[in-house]
Design an enzyme around this catalytic site. Structure first.
Site, mmCIF file in Angstrom:
data_model
loop_
_atom_site.group_PDB
_atom_site.id
_atom_site.type_symbol
_atom_site.label_atom_id
_atom_site.label_comp_id
_atom_site.label_asym_id
_atom_site.label_seq_id
_atom_site.Cartn_x
_atom_site.Cartn_y
_atom_site.Cartn_z
ATOM 1 N N GLU A 1 0.838 -1.100 -0.135
ATOM 2 C CA GLU A 1 0.038 0.033 -0.057
ATOM 3 C C GLU A 1 0.802 1.327 -0.082
ATOM 4 O OE1 GLU A 1 -4.130 -1.457 2.452
ATOM 5 O OE2 GLU A 1 -2.804 -0.011 3.178
ATOM 6 N N CYS A 2 0.532 2.148 -0.946
ATOM 7 C CA CYS A 2 1.263 3.265 -1.163
ATOM 8 C C CYS A 2 2.690 3.596 -0.898
ATOM 9 C CB CYS A 2 0.715 4.311 0.133
ATOM 10 S SG CYS A 2 0.781 6.241 -0.282
#
Length: 463
Positions: free
Chosen positions: A345-346
């Site tokens: 994530e990210c």
């Protein structure tokens, strides 16, 4: 049910984090077991809360987890505690865009039946503070504002004027805090600098916040207000209960007695500080053996790694160090190439790219990442476009984006999500066992994600 307070403000920047963290530390210093909570998706403030209390900072997000889980998650985090302090988000009545009160501090206070303490930046007002407090206290009759803490008060004369104005408001003044540089926490492009990047300075700042609150606030009155909260009849959330409920839909399943579960490596350290405590709890409940590693320092993945979770953080700050750890980058690339489950994530997405700001990263994805001047921020309503280790195609999840980077994909990459708002677009990557996206999700809101991921780890690498 635990005594509880919600710390709110008319707007961002009033000093909620300073007051909430100071209260947590001050009450913990008196020997109380304090449970720290944060409204919304923020990862950084809970790090300071954890430092103040010695307990994991936990988020209460009505958008990502649903309103029905706010009280159960609160009860789970505060189990066995004497007091819970909940720091709000933005202004008291601000929530998800175009969604009314959804995910606002006001909504969470009502779901928890908790009294609110309003932190007001009084630096540029005197008598007007009474009108401001009256407006907030009367806007929603279901929100109980039990007191106000005046922040950034300049002088004794200024304090006298403020107290006089509030004298007939019906909202008691529970604290007056003077301007104090020692309690300030430095910020940069995505908010406060995380605790992991300034451990010694963060400890000193939290101690200063606790002292400021101890001197300037009526702790006995605040504790009495917290204890006035009514009973909250709710069954605490349970990771094992959530895992059991979703196990029937997961491949693999929990290992039998005496069998070791699959090893799931979770990235940590200063570059990857964004994670929710419930994620690790759900992975463990689903049968995984969770092992944390630091991509800045460790040159090998944990022994026996079957799956990899890389959450958010600040790889752009540590780009040179992450790039210099070539042995680990090779291991991550080899694990992904084997088809093993990888959830990023990210920051994790950036780490899996070919490069970040021109520095070589893991090269798992055919994409180049770079810093940008544009801030991408907001809740996201997402639909899984491609079948992946996290969700079947067509599954809906809610998440949050918060970054100042952009990523330019190569041709032929499968997207992870279709986003429905604020504009329709596809986002992220799915390749074999890899699911990488800018969208942060809270797995308590979709416990099948952890069970599905661990099940895929137990099944072995994907074809």
């Amino acid at each position: 049910m635990v005594a509880r307070l919600v710390i709110a403000a008319p707007s961002s920047g009033a000093g909620k984090t300073t007051v909430a963290t100071g209260l947590m530390a001050a009450f913990a210093g008196r020997g109380l077991a304090v449970s720290p909570h944060k409204v919304g998706p923020d990862y950084i403030d809970p790090g300071y809360h954890a430092l103040a209390t010695g307990r994991p900072g936990r988020n209460l997000d009505a958008y990502m987890c649903g309103t029905g889980l706010v009280a159960p998650l609160f009860a789970h985090g505060s189990r066995g505690c004497d007091l819970a302090v909940v720091e709000g988000v933005m202004g008291l009545y601000d929530g998800a865009a175009d969604q009314g009160e959804l995910a606002s501090t006001a909504q969470v206070s009502k779901l928890l039946k908790a009294p609110v303490v309003l932190v007001v930046d009084a630096s540029s007002q005197s008598r007007s503070v009474a009108a401001l407090v009256h407006g907030f206290a009367s806007w929603d009759p279901e929100v109980r504002i039990g007191g106000v803490i005046l922040n950034k008060v300049a002088t004794d004369r200024h304090e006298h004027l403020l107290r006089e104005a509030l004298g007939e408001s019906g909202v008691p003044v529970l604290g007056v805090l003077r301007r104090a540089p020692a309690v300030a926490t430095p910020s940069r492009h995505l908010g406060l600098v995380p605790v992991a990047e300034r451990q010694a300075a963060a400890v000193a700042a939290v101690a200063a916040q606790a002292e400021q609150v101890r001197v300037g606030c009526d702790l006995e009155a605040l504790l009495a207000l917290a204890r006035s909260a009514p009973e909250l009849p709710v069954e605490p959330w349970s990771a094992s209960g959530a895992a059991d409920a979703s196990a029937s839909g997961a491949a693999g399943g929990t290992p039998g007695p005496g069998r070791r579960g699959p090893v799931v490596a979770v990235a940590g350290g200063a570059a990857f500080t964004f994670s929710y405590a419930e994620h690790t709890e759900l992975l463990t409940a689903a049968g995984a053996e969770v092992v944390t590693f630091d991509p800045l320092r460790d040159e090998r993945l944990p022994e026996g790694t079957s799956g990899l979770v890389i959450g958010g953080g600040f790889p752009e700050v540590y780009g040179a160090e992450l790039s210099a750890n070539e042995p680990l980058r090779r291991e991550v690339a080899a694990l992904a190439a084997s088809g093993a489950p990888v959830a990023a994530e990210c920051a994790g997405l950036l780490y899996l790219a070919r490069s970040l700001d021109g520095r070589p990263m893991c090269g798992v994805l055919d994409a180049e990442a770079r810093m940008s001047e544009r801030l991408t921020l907001g809740y996201r309503d997402a639909v899984a476009v491609s079948d992946s280790v996290l969700a079947p195609a067509g599954a809906r999840m809610r998440g949050h984006e918060f970054h100042r980077t952009v990523i330019e994909p190569g041709a032929g990459e499968l997207p992870a999500w279709g986003l429905r708002q604020p504009e329709r677009r596809v986002e992220g990557f799915v390749r074999a066992g890899v699911h990488a996206s800018y969208v942060h999700t809270h797995w308590a809101g979709a416990p099948g994600v952890a069970a599905r991921f661990v099940g895929r780890c137990a099944d072995g690498p994907a074809a």
